[in-house]
Design an enzyme around this catalytic site. Structure first.
Site, mmCIF file in Angstrom:
data_model
loop_
_atom_site.group_PDB
_atom_site.id
_atom_site.type_symbol
_atom_site.label_atom_id
_atom_site.label_comp_id
_atom_site.label_asym_id
_atom_site.label_seq_id
_atom_site.Cartn_x
_atom_site.Cartn_y
_atom_site.Cartn_z
ATOM 1 N N HIS A 1 0.810 -1.212 0.000
ATOM 2 C CA HIS A 1 0.000 0.000 0.000
ATOM 3 C C HIS A 1 0.851 1.272 0.000
ATOM 4 O O HIS A 1 0.398 2.304 -0.509
ATOM 5 C CB HIS A 1 -0.942 0.010 1.206
ATOM 6 C CG HIS A 1 -2.181 -0.797 0.996
ATOM 7 N ND1 HIS A 1 -2.247 -2.150 1.273
ATOM 8 C CD2 HIS A 1 -3.403 -0.468 0.528
ATOM 9 C CE1 HIS A 1 -3.455 -2.600 0.984
ATOM 10 N NE2 HIS A 1 -4.172 -1.600 0.535
ATOM 11 N N GLY A 2 2.029 1.227 0.548
ATOM 12 C CA GLY A 2 2.830 2.439 0.545
ATOM 13 C C GLY A 2 4.192 2.256 1.172
ATOM 14 O O GLY A 2 4.402 1.367 1.993
#
Length: 489
Positions: free
Chosen positions: A324-325
């Site tokens: 996700h990041g």
């Protein structure tokens, strides 16, 4: 190019009719060209990065199919390394370098590796995973090699789901690009209706909630108590309406042309636990992890017994967080979800006893509420700009609530500071109305297909609904061209 922009409206109005007017043998080229233009509307030069990985995976698929034994695995590994390598460089290089600098500084050394001024290509995580699924499925023998280079490139670049999914499998998509899709009025109505519903969720609900969320999380140290709780709750609905709204528009745009994309959301806020939540939230990603990471890990660690299962769960959710990041906030986000699923496995007998004691109805209702609250809690790390700010929110979200309520009772104008967060009563009421409308409609949708019901109504009723929804978007939508949240991944 954003789905919620005038540019996309023009793009869609041009691309779709021309697609049907062209002979079938030229349609793939038209869609591929349109998809390239769509992607280049963001950062044009990054089309070469995507093109490079497409070429590598196209030939890797052919070589895997032709080879036997260890050579098959070698070509698969080379393909995976090229995809993960590109993703790691653009998405994680500076994050890893920052942590290396921190460790070296603690040991009294300087980091000789410079930081790079690079921008993450939009949607890189999505089309990387979609490309990887192709070579993995060819290696497993579940998918024949796609010899038509243009069709394979279109599989990776198909514009409706190029930048934020759904993450498709080759078994579902590749054959559809070879099939001829006729103009079907009912299917087009269905697709346009789904697109309209997606725009409503994005522009009327998500982006309006985002005004409050951005205000609070952008100045987090200025708030405590009620404003933080409002922002936490609003972000839960914002991210759902933003992401599922994108998926609805993607599915609708593809459906208009005759393509069937997988459903990416299935009423996740009705989930009774976190593992159930992920079976209904971002389904294309969770099923990808299940097929290509979780199940292989469970098989590889089967001799570990229950510990092997828990290990597979933790690693899967940990990596999901990193996907996700590039930040510790996302690592914590994934870890918290993994720990929740591990708790579910370990507490199965206790939860059965609790359900028997409370009664099925009360237990299920409590489970849904607790799951939603836990998801909102983990999203604090997802939304916060840093781990420090996330812990500030957690530490202060209940601070001063009593005093704030007292001040509101004494002076109702304090509602603007503590509840409306400067948005004003009418706009705040519109945000709350959007949430309630969403919940009411989705409660109905769980039992009845509203789209089919609408299509069964007389033309006057149908078009009144379409017109009303369009007017609502124009009157109350946010037209700031806000990017979709998942574009950053």
């Amino acid at each position: 190019m954003l789905f919620n922009s005038f540019a996309f409206l023009v793009f869609f109005i041009i691309v779709t009719p021309v697609y049907f007017l062209l002979p079938h043998k030229y349609r793939w080229a038209w869609l591929l060209g349109a998809s390239c233009y769509f992607y280049m509307a963001f950062v044009p030069v990054y089309i070469f990065i995507l093109g490079g990985t497409i070429v590598i995976d196209y030939f890797a698929g052919i070589w895997i199919a032709k080879s036997e034994g260890r050579r098959r695995k070698l070509f698969l590994v080379l393909s995976l390394i090229s995809n993960i390598g590109v993703l790691a460089f653009f998405k994680y290089f500076n994050f890893l370098n920052e942590n290396l600098s921190f460790l070296l500084h603690g040991a009294g050394y300087q980091n000789p590796v410079p930081f790079l001024s690079i921008i993450l290509p939009i949607g890189l995580s999505f089309h990387t995973f979609q490309a990887m699924s192709y070579t993995i499925e060819v290696y497993r023998g579940n998918q024949q090699t796609e010899r038509h280079f243009g069709i394979y490139a279109l599989y990776v670049m198909f514009y409706p789901q190029l930048v934020a999914g759904p993450i498709e499998r080759p078994q579902n998509m590749l054959h559809q690009f070879h099939e001829k899709h006729e103009f079907d009025y009912d299917r087009i109505k269905s697709g346009l209706g789904l697109m309209l519903w997606g725009l409503f969720k994005k522009m009327v609900i998500a982006d309006r909630l985002g005004i409050v969320v951005n205000q609070v999380y952008g100045n987090v140290h200025e708030y405590q108590g009620i404003p933080l709780l409002v922002a936490i709750l609003f972000f839960g609905f914002q991210i759902y309406c933003d992401f599922s709204g994108y998926s609805d528009i993607a599915l609708g745009a593809a459906r208009v042309m005759g393509f069937r994309l997988m459903v990416n959301f299935n009423f996740p806020f009705g989930a009774k636990n976190i593992s159930d939540f992920w079976r209904h939230w971002h389904i294309s990603l969770s099923s990808w992890y299940n097929d290509y990471l979780y199940e292989p890990l469970v098989i590889a660690k089967r001799n570990w017994g229950k510990l092997g299962l828990l290990y597979a769960i933790f690693v899967t959710y940990f990596i999901s967080g990193i996907w996700h990041g590039a930040g510790w906030t996302f690592v914590i986000f994934g870890t918290l979800h993994g720990l929740a699923v591990i708790y579910e496995v370990m507490s199965r007998k206790k939860r059965k006893k609790a359900a028997k004691f409370l009664g099925k109805r009360i237990y299920n209702m409590a489970s849904v509420i607790i799951t939603f609250c836990y998801a909102c809690f983990t999203w604090i790390f997802f939304r916060a700009n840093s781990v420090k700010e996330a812990f500030y929110v957690i530490k202060h979200m209940f601070v001063g609530i009593g005093i704030q309520i007292h001040l509101i009772k004494v002076d109702s104008s304090q509602l603007n500071n503590f509840v409306f967060v400067g948005q004003g009563p009418w706009l705040f009421a519109l945000s709350i109305f959007g949430i309630f409308l969403l919940e009411i409609l989705e409660t109905i949708m769980r039992k009845k297909n509203i789209m089919l019901w609408i299509f069964g109504r007389p033309a006057l009723v149908r078009y009144s609904i379409y017109y009303g929804l369009s007017v609502f978007i124009l009157a109350f939508g946010v037209f700031s061209k806000a990017k979709f949240i998942y574009f950053q991944f």
